[in-house]
Design a protein around this motif. Structure first.
Motif, PDB file in Angstrom:
ATOM      1  N   GLY A  53       0.840  -1.337  -0.033  1.00 25.49           N
ATOM      2  CA  GLY A  53       0.017   0.076  -0.033  1.00 25.49           C
ATOM      3  C   GLY A  53       0.950   1.238  -0.037  1.00 25.49           C
ATOM      4  N   GLY A  54       2.061   1.070  -0.312  1.00 19.82           N
ATOM      5  CA  GLY A  54       2.916   2.330  -0.088  1.00 19.82           C
ATOM      6  C   GLY A  54       3.022   3.099  -1.701  1.00 19.82           C
ATOM      7  N   ASP A  55       3.240   4.365  -1.262  1.00 22.75           N
ATOM      8  CA  ASP A  55       3.239   5.270  -2.413  1.00 22.75           C
ATOM      9  C   ASP A  55       4.849   5.309  -2.914  1.00 22.75           C
ATOM     10  OD1 ASP A  55       3.349   7.364  -4.128  1.00 22.75           O
ATOM     11  OD2 ASP A  55       2.571   8.798  -2.963  1.00 22.75           O
ATOM     12  N   VAL A  56       4.846   4.456  -4.069  1.00 22.66           N
ATOM     13  CA  VAL A  56       6.178   4.099  -4.421  1.00 22.66           C
ATOM     14  C   VAL A  56       6.821   4.761  -6.021  1.00 22.66           C
ATOM     15  CG1 VAL A  56       7.810   2.298  -4.944  1.00 22.66           C
ATOM     16  CG2 VAL A  56       5.964   1.723  -3.046  1.00 22.66           C
ATOM     17  N   ARG A  57       7.874   5.437  -5.939  1.00 23.08           N
ATOM     18  CA  ARG A  57       8.460   5.846  -6.992  1.00 23.08           C
ATOM     19  C   ARG A  57       9.713   5.079  -7.414  1.00 23.08           C
ATOM     20  NH1 ARG A  57       6.746  11.118  -4.870  1.00 23.08           N
ATOM     21  NH2 ARG A  57       4.433  11.017  -4.675  1.00 23.08           N
ATOM     22  N   PHE A  58      10.029   4.890  -8.746  1.00 25.38           N
ATOM     23  CA  PHE A  58      10.979   4.198  -9.036  1.00 25.38           C
ATOM     24  C   PHE A  58      11.886   4.885 -10.061  1.00 25.38           C
ATOM     25  CE2 PHE A  58      13.372   1.196 -11.796  1.00 25.38           C
ATOM     26  CZ  PHE A  58      14.026   0.487 -10.910  1.00 25.38           C
TER      27      PHE A  58
END
Length: 283
Positions: A53-58
C-alpha cells in the motif's frame, strides 16, 4: 493513516524464471514452466512496498525502446516509474529453478547498468523527504554520488545485489540507515563470522541507529540495530522459490523502519522473515 512514501533507485528489468518440472539433467533439454516478470533488486523491493500500500516511485535506466514497456509494467503494479534513456544492451536476468525451489543457476546480463554515470541520477532523486532505497546494481561512484547528494534528514536504505557487487556499498555504509544482505554478501565486506557478529560489525559502520539484516536461507538470521542484536530462524515452509525472497525481506524491513520506527529489532526481524517465507512459498 497516510501510507509511507518511498523512492527507489536501481536495477529494474525483466526476469525470466524457468521452473524445472523434474530432476535436473545436465547436458539435456529439461521440461520447465516459464514466468516473465519485472525483476532487479530495486524494482522487486518497489513492487513489494507498493503491494503493501505504499506510495512508491522508481528511478532507473533502460534502452529507449524498452522504456515504455518496463514503465507500463511498473505502473500496473502501482509503482510510478521514471526511466532515463541509456543506449546499450537490454538488461535482464534468467533463473533456472529446480523442482525443490532451489536456484540451479542464474544468468545476469547487466552491462547497461555499468554505463550509468554519477550525474545521470543525482538530480532525479536528490530532493524530497521520502526514504530512499538503493541497490548495488550501479557502479560504486554512482552510489557514492547518490549518497552524498541526500539531505541529512533523509532515510537511506540499501540492499545488496550479489557477492560480486556488494563491495560497491562499502563506501556508502556511513550514510546508510539500513542494509539488507545475505550471509555470503556479508562475509565479503565484514569477514567470516556468525550472522550476529557480521550484523553487529556492519551496524556499527552505519549511521547511529542504523539496522543491518543478515539472512542465511533457512538458517538463523540476525538483525542488529544500534547496540541491540537479535537472531531468529525463518518459519518452516514448503519451498517453491528461494530466488527473490531476500528482496521481500528487505521491503518488509524498510517498511517497518518507516511505518513503525520505534518497534524493536525482534519485531522487525520476525516481520522480515515472515515476508521472505511467504514469498518463497508462493509462485
Amino acid at each position: 493513516m497516510d501510507m509511507p512514501v518511498f523512492h527507489i533507485c536501481g536495477g529494474g528489468h525483466l526476469d525470466k524464471h524457468l521452473h524445472l518440472e523434474g530432476e535436473v539433467v545436465l547436458g539435456r533439454t529439461n521440461p520447465a514452466a516459464q514466468r516473465i516478470e519485472i525483476g532487479g533488486v530495486a524494482a522487486n523491493i518497489a513492487l513489494h512496498l507498493a503491494a503493501r500500500g505504499g506510495d512508491v516511485r522508481f528511478t532507473g535506466v533502460q534502452p529507449p525502446a524498452e522504456i515504455e514497456m518496463i514503465a507500463a509494467r511498473l505502473r500496473a503494479a502501482g509503482v510510478e516509474a521514471s526511466l532515463l534513456p541509456l543506449e546499450g544492451e537490454v538488461p535482464g536476468y534468467t533463473a533456472v529453478v529446480a523442482a525443490d525451489g532451489e536456484l540451479v543457476i542464474g544468468a545476469a546480463s547487466m552491462s547497461l547498468y555499468d554505463a550509468v554515470a554519477p550525474d545521470m541520477l543525482t538530480g532525479q532523486i536528490a530532493t524530497g523527504s521520502a526514504p530512499l532505497v538503493i541497490d548495488a546494481n550501479f557502479p560504486e561512484p554512482v552510489l557514492q554520488a547518490i549518497c552524498a547528494a541526500q539531505p541529512e534528514a533523509r532515510l537511506l536504505f540499501a540492499a545488496a545485489t550479489s557477492v560480486a557487487k556488494v563491495g560497491r556499498l562499502a563506501g556508502c555504509l556511513a550514510r546508510l540507515d539500513a542494509l539488507v544482505l545475505n550471509r555470503s554478501e556479508a562475509v565479503t565486506i565484514a569477514g567470516e563470522a556468525p550472522a550476529a557478529g557480521m550484523a553487529c560489525a556492519l551496524a556499527a559502520r552505519l549511521r547511529p541507529g542504523g539496522a543491518v539484516l543478515v539472512s542465511d536461507g533457512g538458517n538463523q538470521a540476525a538483525l542488529a540495530r544500534g547496540d541491540d542484536c537479535v537472531t531468529a530462524s525463518p518459519p518452516p515452509l514448503d519451498l517453491v522459490r528461494a530466488n527473490g525472497a531476500g528482496d521481500a525481506m528487505a521491503a518488509a524491513l524498510f517498511w517497518g523502519l518507516t511505518a513503525t520506527p520505534d518497534a524493536g529489532p525482534t519485531g522487525h526481524l520476525e516481520a522480515a522473515l515472515a515476508a521472505g517465507a511467504d514469498f518463497a512459498a508462493g509462485w
